[in-house]
Design a protein around this motif. Structure first.
Motif, mmCIF file in Angstrom:
data_model
loop_
_atom_site.group_PDB
_atom_site.id
_atom_site.type_symbol
_atom_site.label_atom_id
_atom_site.label_comp_id
_atom_site.label_asym_id
_atom_site.label_seq_id
_atom_site.Cartn_x
_atom_site.Cartn_y
_atom_site.Cartn_z
ATOM 1 N N TYR A 271 -7.778 9.918 19.296
ATOM 2 C CA TYR A 271 -8.725 10.948 19.733
ATOM 3 C C TYR A 271 -10.156 10.419 19.604
ATOM 4 O O TYR A 271 -10.538 9.868 18.572
ATOM 5 N N ILE A 272 -10.907 10.605 20.676
ATOM 6 C CA ILE A 272 -12.261 10.066 20.806
ATOM 7 C C ILE A 272 -13.255 11.218 20.868
ATOM 8 O O ILE A 272 -13.070 12.175 21.621
ATOM 9 N N LEU A 273 -14.315 11.130 20.090
ATOM 10 C CA LEU A 273 -15.409 12.096 20.161
ATOM 11 C C LEU A 273 -16.521 11.555 21.035
ATOM 12 O O LEU A 273 -16.872 10.373 20.958
ATOM 13 N N THR A 274 -17.094 12.419 21.870
ATOM 14 C CA THR A 274 -18.232 12.037 22.697
ATOM 15 C C THR A 274 -19.002 13.312 23.053
ATOM 16 O O THR A 274 -18.731 14.391 22.506
ATOM 17 N N ASN A 275 -19.952 13.209 23.960
ATOM 18 C CA ASN A 275 -20.696 14.373 24.432
ATOM 19 C C ASN A 275 -20.074 14.946 25.693
ATOM 20 O O ASN A 275 -19.562 14.209 26.542
ATOM 21 N N SER A 276 -20.165 16.242 25.831
ATOM 22 C CA SER A 276 -19.675 16.902 27.042
ATOM 23 C C SER A 276 -20.388 16.382 28.281
ATOM 24 O O SER A 276 -19.760 16.170 29.325
ATOM 25 N N HIS A 277 -21.703 16.166 28.180
ATOM 26 C CA HIS A 277 -22.441 15.763 29.387
ATOM 27 C C HIS A 277 -22.084 14.357 29.853
ATOM 28 O O HIS A 277 -22.396 13.981 30.976
ATOM 29 N N VAL A 278 -21.383 13.588 29.017
ATOM 30 C CA VAL A 278 -20.933 12.262 29.424
ATOM 31 C C VAL A 278 -19.699 12.357 30.330
ATOM 32 O O VAL A 278 -19.543 11.570 31.262
ATOM 33 N N VAL A 279 -18.822 13.323 30.078
ATOM 34 C CA VAL A 279 -17.530 13.363 30.780
ATOM 35 C C VAL A 279 -17.332 14.614 31.640
ATOM 36 O O VAL A 279 -16.311 14.737 32.311
ATOM 37 N N HIS A 280 -18.290 15.523 31.647
ATOM 38 C CA HIS A 280 -18.122 16.776 32.389
ATOM 39 C C HIS A 280 -17.926 16.509 33.886
ATOM 40 O O HIS A 280 -18.646 15.730 34.493
ATOM 41 N N ASP A 281 -16.918 17.158 34.455
ATOM 42 C CA ASP A 281 -16.598 17.048 35.882
ATOM 43 C C ASP A 281 -16.194 15.640 36.307
ATOM 44 O O ASP A 281 -16.306 15.277 37.478
ATOM 45 N N CYS A 282 -15.703 14.834 35.379
ATOM 46 C CA CYS A 282 -15.241 13.484 35.719
ATOM 47 C C CYS A 282 -13.763 13.533 36.114
ATOM 48 O O CYS A 282 -12.943 14.151 35.427
ATOM 49 N N ASN A 283 -13.436 12.868 37.201
ATOM 50 C CA ASN A 283 -12.055 12.826 37.679
ATOM 51 C C ASN A 283 -11.229 11.760 36.977
ATOM 52 O O ASN A 283 -10.039 11.946 36.709
ATOM 53 N N VAL A 284 -11.844 10.627 36.697
ATOM 54 C CA VAL A 284 -11.186 9.526 35.996
ATOM 55 C C VAL A 284 -12.122 9.054 34.891
ATOM 56 O O VAL A 284 -13.321 8.872 35.117
ATOM 57 N N ILE A 285 -11.569 8.868 33.691
ATOM 58 C CA ILE A 285 -12.369 8.405 32.552
ATOM 59 C C ILE A 285 -11.790 7.088 32.058
ATOM 60 O O ILE A 285 -10.600 6.999 31.718
ATOM 61 N N THR A 286 -12.631 6.073 32.032
ATOM 62 C CA THR A 286 -12.219 4.745 31.570
ATOM 63 C C THR A 286 -12.929 4.425 30.256
ATOM 64 O O THR A 286 -14.142 4.615 30.136
ATOM 65 N N LEU A 287 -12.155 3.950 29.279
ATOM 66 C CA LEU A 287 -12.718 3.527 28.004
ATOM 67 C C LEU A 287 -12.810 2.008 27.972
ATOM 68 O O LEU A 287 -11.866 1.300 28.326
ATOM 69 N N PHE A 288 -13.969 1.514 27.548
ATOM 70 C CA PHE A 288 -14.181 0.083 27.379
ATOM 71 C C PHE A 288 -14.119 -0.227 25.888
ATOM 72 O O PHE A 288 -14.989 0.173 25.124
ATOM 73 N N LEU A 289 -13.043 -0.937 25.503
ATOM 74 C CA LEU A 289 -12.787 -1.195 24.095
ATOM 75 C C LEU A 289 -13.514 -2.449 23.624
ATOM 76 O O LEU A 289 -13.921 -3.291 24.425
ATOM 77 N N SER A 290 -13.635 -2.562 22.309
ATOM 78 C CA SER A 290 -14.445 -3.652 21.770
ATOM 79 C C SER A 290 -13.752 -5.008 21.841
ATOM 80 O O SER A 290 -14.360 -6.032 21.559
ATOM 81 N N ASP A 291 -12.447 -5.053 22.222
ATOM 82 C CA ASP A 291 -11.798 -6.345 22.460
ATOM 83 C C ASP A 291 -11.915 -6.737 23.939
ATOM 84 O O ASP A 291 -11.253 -7.650 24.398
ATOM 85 N N LYS A 292 -12.775 -5.985 24.672
ATOM 86 C CA LYS A 292 -13.092 -6.214 26.080
ATOM 87 C C LYS A 292 -11.968 -5.800 27.027
ATOM 88 O O LYS A 292 -12.027 -6.091 28.219
ATOM 89 N N SER A 293 -10.967 -5.115 26.506
ATOM 90 C CA SER A 293 -9.954 -4.522 27.376
ATOM 91 C C SER A 293 -10.386 -3.104 27.744
ATOM 92 O O SER A 293 -11.379 -2.587 27.217
ATOM 93 N N THR A 294 -9.658 -2.464 28.643
ATOM 94 C CA THR A 294 -9.956 -1.091 29.033
ATOM 95 C C THR A 294 -8.697 -0.246 28.968
ATOM 96 O O THR A 294 -7.571 -0.767 28.990
ATOM 97 N N THR A 295 -8.886 1.036 28.892
ATOM 98 C CA THR A 295 -7.791 1.986 28.988
ATOM 99 C C THR A 295 -8.357 3.283 29.538
ATOM 100 O O THR A 295 -9.567 3.416 29.713
ATOM 101 N N THR A 296 -7.511 4.230 29.829
ATOM 102 C CA THR A 296 -7.977 5.509 30.364
ATOM 103 C C THR A 296 -7.869 6.596 29.293
ATOM 104 O O THR A 296 -7.207 6.423 28.265
ATOM 105 N N ALA A 297 -8.518 7.718 29.563
ATOM 106 C CA ALA A 297 -8.490 8.835 28.626
ATOM 107 C C ALA A 297 -8.548 10.149 29.392
ATOM 108 O O ALA A 297 -8.987 10.194 30.547
ATOM 109 N N GLN A 298 -8.104 11.208 28.746
ATOM 110 C CA GLN A 298 -8.151 12.544 29.320
ATOM 111 C C GLN A 298 -8.932 13.473 28.399
ATOM 112 O O GLN A 298 -8.905 13.314 27.173
#
Length: 328
Positions: free
Chosen positions: A71-98
């Motif tokens: 579970y990831i905490l962030t601000n609403s204004h960062v993800v509001h109305d986003c259709n796809v959310i991509t996380l950029f991890l510190s090992d330089k890989s990516t994953t998605t989130a809901q």
């Protein structure tokens, strides 16, 4: 964005801290919590960059993982109305989130990462003291400045600000004011204490001043995160009550109200109707816990689930009453 205030955005990339490699879903342990530079070097693996795709572009921000289950905490204004959310991890890989939870007035969102990543422990924001050292983490201005740490102190506690959101005007309460430098790129990044614990989520700063930043305190979301993490398919129970506390009352010229949650309205489907509560009542206790303000009420509600019993104490027409209801 908040009226008269600047919201902040960020992206983060990188991995491994304190010279250690962390397993997915492992809690980051600070080996030398008394050393602020040791804290800074350890926490990076739990911090993520966030890119959200919107109809007219994209939103970029940062977040922090706070549970083993991602579970990831962030601000609403960062993800509001986003259709796809991509996380950029510190090992330089990516994953998605809901998005699993969003409060546009408080400017808080909880995401569920598809992949487990190292996480930081949540601290107790009630234990913060004015003058205490804190760290803010983000990516100010540019991705070339990833994992930028700024150090500051707690300037004040329990600030209330009137703001504008997608749902109209509202109040952000119990905010932590601090002077760690915040710039565009810091939205959703954690505020960290000397033990490496997340005690807040940075959300905004006063645009006309210097060193006046604000973070959402961990008490606002600690019980909520715990319920999402520990309960299957958790949904916040419906109480159906609307009102204010004495902090909000000062904005309307009412300066002599006591502690409690003042009821302005109760929805027709609220379980409070079954215990005889009316408009004008003051909620003063839930499950034998004192309710001093709106945050206390939310905290007790977030600990509960639909179908559970809740004992409620309230003052009505100068008399104290209590009752037990079933949450829906």
């Amino acid at each position: 964005m908040k009226k008269l205030l600047i919201g902040l955005c960020a992206c983060v990339l990188c991995f491994s801290g304190c010279g250690k490699t962390y397993e997915k879903g492992a809690r980051i342990v600070i080996s030398n919590p008394a050393n602020i530079s040791s804290v800074a070097s350890c926490v990076s693996p739990a911090i993520v960059g966030i890119c959200g795709e919107q109809e007219n572009g994209e939103s970029v921000g940062s977040g922090v993982c706070v549970t083993e289950s991602g579970y990831i905490l962030t601000n609403s204004h960062v993800v509001h109305d986003c259709n796809v959310i991509t996380l950029f991890l510190s090992d330089k890989s990516t994953t998605t989130a809901q998005i699993v939870y969003e409060d546009t007035v408080l400017d808080l969102a909880i995401l569920k990462s598809k992949k487990a990543i190292p996480y930081l422990e949540l601290g107790n924001s009630d234990e913060l003291e004015v003058g205490q050292d804190i760290l803010a983490v983000g990516t100010p201005l540019s991705l070339t400045l990833v994992h930028t740490f700024t150090k500051g102190i707690v300037s004040a506690l329990n600030r209330t600000l009137k703001v504008s959101s997608t749902k109209g005007e509202g109040y952000m309460q119990n905010l932590i004011q601090h002077d760690a430098s915040l710039n565009p790129g810091n939205s959703g990044g954690p505020l960290i204490n000397q033990s490496g614990q997340v005690v807040g989520i940075n959300t905004l700063k006063i645009s006309s001043g210097e060193g006046i930043g604000f973070a959402i305190p961990s008490k606002s979301f600690k019980s909520l995160i715990t319920s999402f993490s520990n309960k299957i398919n958790y949904e916040i129970p419906h109480l159906g009550v609307y009102g204010f506390d004495n902090e909000i009352a000062t904005y309307h010229g009412k300066n002599n109200l006591g502690k409690g949650f003042y009821v302005l309205d109760i929805s027709n489907d609220s379980p409070l109707n079954l215990v005889g509560m009316n408009k004008g009542s003051v909620i003063v206790g839930i499950n034998d816990k004192t309710i001093s303000n709106a945050l206390d009420l939310k905290d007790e509600l977030y600990k509960s689930s639909a179908g559970e019993r809740m004992k409620i104490e309230y003052v009505q027409d100068g008399k104290k009453f209590s009752g037990v209801l079933i949450l829906t």
